[in-house]
Scaffold this motif. Structure first.
Motif, PDB file in Angstrom:
ATOM      1  N   ALA A   1       0.861  -1.176   0.000  1.00  0.00           N
ATOM      2  CA  ALA A   1       0.000   0.000   0.000  1.00  0.00           C
ATOM      3  C   ALA A   1       0.899   1.228   0.000  1.00  0.00           C
ATOM      4  O   ALA A   1       2.038   1.177   0.470  1.00  0.00           O
ATOM      5  N   ALA A   2       0.396   2.314  -0.543  1.00  0.00           N
ATOM      6  CA  ALA A   2       1.211   3.521  -0.597  1.00  0.00           C
ATOM      7  C   ALA A   2       0.339   4.750  -0.446  1.00  0.00           C
ATOM      8  O   ALA A   2      -0.812   4.779  -0.885  1.00  0.00           O
ATOM      9  N   SER A   3       0.903   5.746   0.190  1.00  0.00           N
ATOM     10  CA  SER A   3       0.244   7.042   0.330  1.00  0.00           C
ATOM     11  C   SER A   3       1.219   8.117  -0.112  1.00  0.00           C
ATOM     12  O   SER A   3       2.362   8.161   0.344  1.00  0.00           O
ATOM     13  N   LYS A   4       0.769   8.959  -1.026  1.00  0.00           N
ATOM     14  CA  LYS A   4       1.572  10.090  -1.476  1.00  0.00           C
ATOM     15  C   LYS A   4       0.747  11.347  -1.269  1.00  0.00           C
ATOM     16  O   LYS A   4      -0.299  11.524  -1.885  1.00  0.00           O
ATOM     17  N   ARG A   5       1.197  12.187  -0.363  1.00  0.00           N
ATOM     18  CA  ARG A   5       0.477  13.416  -0.045  1.00  0.00           C
ATOM     19  C   ARG A   5       1.316  14.612  -0.478  1.00  0.00           C
ATOM     20  O   ARG A   5       2.494  14.706  -0.135  1.00  0.00           O
ATOM     21  N   LYS A   6       0.689  15.494  -1.220  1.00  0.00           N
ATOM     22  CA  LYS A   6       1.366  16.726  -1.600  1.00  0.00           C
ATOM     23  C   LYS A   6       0.567  17.904  -1.086  1.00  0.00           C
ATOM     24  O   LYS A   6      -0.628  18.007  -1.343  1.00  0.00           O
TER      25      LYS A   6
ATOM     26  N   ARG B   1       5.379  25.100  -5.966  1.00  0.00           N
ATOM     27  CA  ARG B   1       6.119  24.469  -4.872  1.00  0.00           C
ATOM     28  C   ARG B   1       5.178  23.837  -3.854  1.00  0.00           C
ATOM     29  O   ARG B   1       4.077  24.331  -3.606  1.00  0.00           O
ATOM     30  N   GLY B   2       5.650  22.753  -3.253  1.00  0.00           N
ATOM     31  CA  GLY B   2       4.849  22.086  -2.238  1.00  0.00           C
ATOM     32  C   GLY B   2       5.681  21.135  -1.404  1.00  0.00           C
ATOM     33  O   GLY B   2       6.873  20.923  -1.659  1.00  0.00           O
ATOM     34  N   LEU B   3       5.043  20.567  -0.401  1.00  0.00           N
ATOM     35  CA  LEU B   3       5.674  19.587   0.483  1.00  0.00           C
ATOM     36  C   LEU B   3       5.112  18.212   0.153  1.00  0.00           C
ATOM     37  O   LEU B   3       3.894  18.045   0.054  1.00  0.00           O
ATOM     38  N   GLN B   4       5.985  17.242  -0.015  1.00  0.00           N
ATOM     39  CA  GLN B   4       5.573  15.900  -0.415  1.00  0.00           C
ATOM     40  C   GLN B   4       5.952  14.883   0.654  1.00  0.00           C
ATOM     41  O   GLN B   4       7.069  14.900   1.165  1.00  0.00           O
ATOM     42  N   ILE B   5       4.994  14.021   0.991  1.00  0.00           N
ATOM     43  CA  ILE B   5       5.242  12.934   1.939  1.00  0.00           C
ATOM     44  C   ILE B   5       4.836  11.626   1.266  1.00  0.00           C
ATOM     45  O   ILE B   5       3.691  11.472   0.832  1.00  0.00           O
ATOM     46  N   ILE B   6       5.772  10.689   1.175  1.00  0.00           N
ATOM     47  CA  ILE B   6       5.519   9.390   0.549  1.00  0.00           C
ATOM     48  C   ILE B   6       5.803   8.284   1.559  1.00  0.00           C
ATOM     49  O   ILE B   6       6.857   8.279   2.196  1.00  0.00           O
ATOM     50  N   ILE B   7       4.856   7.361   1.703  1.00  0.00           N
ATOM     51  CA  ILE B   7       5.067   6.177   2.542  1.00  0.00           C
ATOM     52  C   ILE B   7       4.599   4.953   1.760  1.00  0.00           C
ATOM     53  O   ILE B   7       3.482   4.935   1.241  1.00  0.00           O
ATOM     54  N   GLN B   8       5.449   3.949   1.681  1.00  0.00           N
ATOM     55  CA  GLN B   8       5.087   2.670   1.061  1.00  0.00           C
ATOM     56  C   GLN B   8       5.090   1.615   2.156  1.00  0.00           C
ATOM     57  O   GLN B   8       6.071   1.475   2.889  1.00  0.00           O
ATOM     58  N   SER B   9       3.974   0.885   2.288  1.00  0.00           N
ATOM     59  CA  SER B   9       3.802   0.037   3.462  1.00  0.00           C
ATOM     60  C   SER B   9       3.160  -1.304   3.116  1.00  0.00           C
ATOM     61  O   SER B   9       2.377  -1.407   2.173  1.00  0.00           O
TER      62      SER B   9
ATOM     63  N   GLU C   1      -4.463  28.194   4.557  1.00  0.00           N
ATOM     64  CA  GLU C   1      -4.068  28.074   3.150  1.00  0.00           C
ATOM     65  C   GLU C   1      -3.664  26.642   2.788  1.00  0.00           C
ATOM     66  O   GLU C   1      -3.067  26.414   1.740  1.00  0.00           O
ATOM     67  N   ARG C   2      -4.016  25.703   3.627  1.00  0.00           N
ATOM     68  CA  ARG C   2      -3.608  24.310   3.404  1.00  0.00           C
ATOM     69  C   ARG C   2      -4.394  23.692   2.254  1.00  0.00           C
ATOM     70  O   ARG C   2      -5.616  23.695   2.246  1.00  0.00           O
ATOM     71  N   LYS C   3      -3.672  23.138   1.276  1.00  0.00           N
ATOM     72  CA  LYS C   3      -4.271  22.429   0.143  1.00  0.00           C
ATOM     73  C   LYS C   3      -3.520  21.114  -0.019  1.00  0.00           C
ATOM     74  O   LYS C   3      -2.323  21.110  -0.292  1.00  0.00           O
ATOM     75  N   THR C   4      -4.226  19.996   0.155  1.00  0.00           N
ATOM     76  CA  THR C   4      -3.568  18.693   0.156  1.00  0.00           C
ATOM     77  C   THR C   4      -4.170  17.771  -0.894  1.00  0.00           C
ATOM     78  O   THR C   4      -5.389  17.617  -0.966  1.00  0.00           O
ATOM     79  N   LEU C   5      -3.307  17.178  -1.689  1.00  0.00           N
ATOM     80  CA  LEU C   5      -3.707  16.118  -2.611  1.00  0.00           C
ATOM     81  C   LEU C   5      -3.153  14.807  -2.075  1.00  0.00           C
ATOM     82  O   LEU C   5      -1.948  14.679  -1.858  1.00  0.00           O
ATOM     83  N   SER C   6      -4.033  13.837  -1.832  1.00  0.00           N
ATOM     84  CA  SER C   6      -3.617  12.533  -1.322  1.00  0.00           C
ATOM     85  C   SER C   6      -3.861  11.477  -2.396  1.00  0.00           C
ATOM     86  O   SER C   6      -5.000  11.246  -2.800  1.00  0.00           O
ATOM     87  N   VAL C   7      -2.782  10.861  -2.857  1.00  0.00           N
ATOM     88  CA  VAL C   7      -2.869   9.771  -3.833  1.00  0.00           C
ATOM     89  C   VAL C   7      -2.657   8.463  -3.072  1.00  0.00           C
ATOM     90  O   VAL C   7      -1.595   8.246  -2.486  1.00  0.00           O
ATOM     91  N   GLN C   8      -3.671   7.608  -3.071  1.00  0.00           N
ATOM     92  CA  GLN C   8      -3.637   6.387  -2.267  1.00  0.00           C
ATOM     93  C   GLN C   8      -3.666   5.149  -3.165  1.00  0.00           C
ATOM     94  O   GLN C   8      -4.507   5.046  -4.053  1.00  0.00           O
TER      95      GLN C   8
END
Length: 224
Positions: free
Chosen positions: A4-9, A59-67, A166-173
């Motif tokens: 499973a993976a979660s990619k949040r930008k 520009r943005g902040l990216q968090i990726i977790i593969q589990s 101003e938080r805008k989050t895209l979550s790719v699951q």
């Protein structure tokens, strides 16, 4: 596939020197604590990444977790929990620690290019993105040297923290075979969670959203 993976930008801003360095500094400060908490302590996944991201000047902040142990919705909730925990650490950061991180980022920016390929890649990226900031390193170093800790905290409160205005989050699951039951639950919710929108048609969603203007101008015409 059982992974499973979660990619949040978290999209923050269009290219701006002062905001760039705040984002980069925050990513530098949060990178190791995020890896320690999410990877080492909670053992959510072998691949755990927190980094700033640049998509053609946006520009943005990216968090990726593969589990293999948690489904993407759970991974997202743990990322949110990390930011809540990290908020206190950011507020408690001493002036000495803040200055040390600023100096570390300045040193990284002042590193000489290792080869001609690396140097040319920098200039071509500026041209490709249409930003044309060929003095970017010097400008960002100057902005960093003037940055105050209070400004970084304001940036976090405004763009990154859970309830930031101003938080805008895209979550790719990505749901693997081990988490099909969890996927069905999420699919049946149809975006029921507060402040979320489930995208079923990515093309229609994209057409419906306001977009940043291109630095290049219309029809390939570069803005000079």
């Amino acid at each position: 596939m059982d992974l499973a993976a979660s990619k949040r930008k978290r999209m923050v801003h269009q290219d701006d020197i002062k905001l760039n360095v705040k984002l980069q500094l925050f990513a530098l400060i949060a990178k190791q604590p995020a890896f320690h908490q999410l990877r080492s302590v909670e053992q959510l996944g072998y691949i755990t990444i927190l980094a700033n991201r640049n998509d053609y000047g946006v520009r943005g902040l990216q968090i990726i977790i593969q589990s293999t142990v948690k489904d993407p919705a759970n991974l997202d909730s743990r990322v949110n929990a990390f930011f809540k925990m990290f908020e206190a650490k950011l507020y408690e950061m001493t002036d000495e620690d803040f200055k040390s991180n600023v100096n570390a980022l300045v040193d990284m920016k002042l590193e000489k290019y290792k080869n001609l390929r690396e140097e040319s890649a920098f200039f071509w990226q500026e041209i490709s993105n249409g930003t044309l900031k060929f003095d970017r390193k010097e400008s960002e170093v100057a902005a960093l040297k003037e940055l105050r800790k209070e400004e970084l905290i304001f940036f976090f409160n405004n763009y990154i923290k859970i309830d930031a205005p101003e938080r805008k989050t895209l979550s790719v699951q990505v749901y693997g075979g081990l988490h099909l039951a969890e996927y069905k639950k999420v699919a049946d919710q149809d975006g029921a969670a507060a402040q979320t929108y489930q995208i079923n048609d990515i093309f229609s969603f994209r057409r419906s959203r306001p977009l940043y203007g291109s630095f290049k101008g219309g029809l390939g015409q570069m803005k000079l």
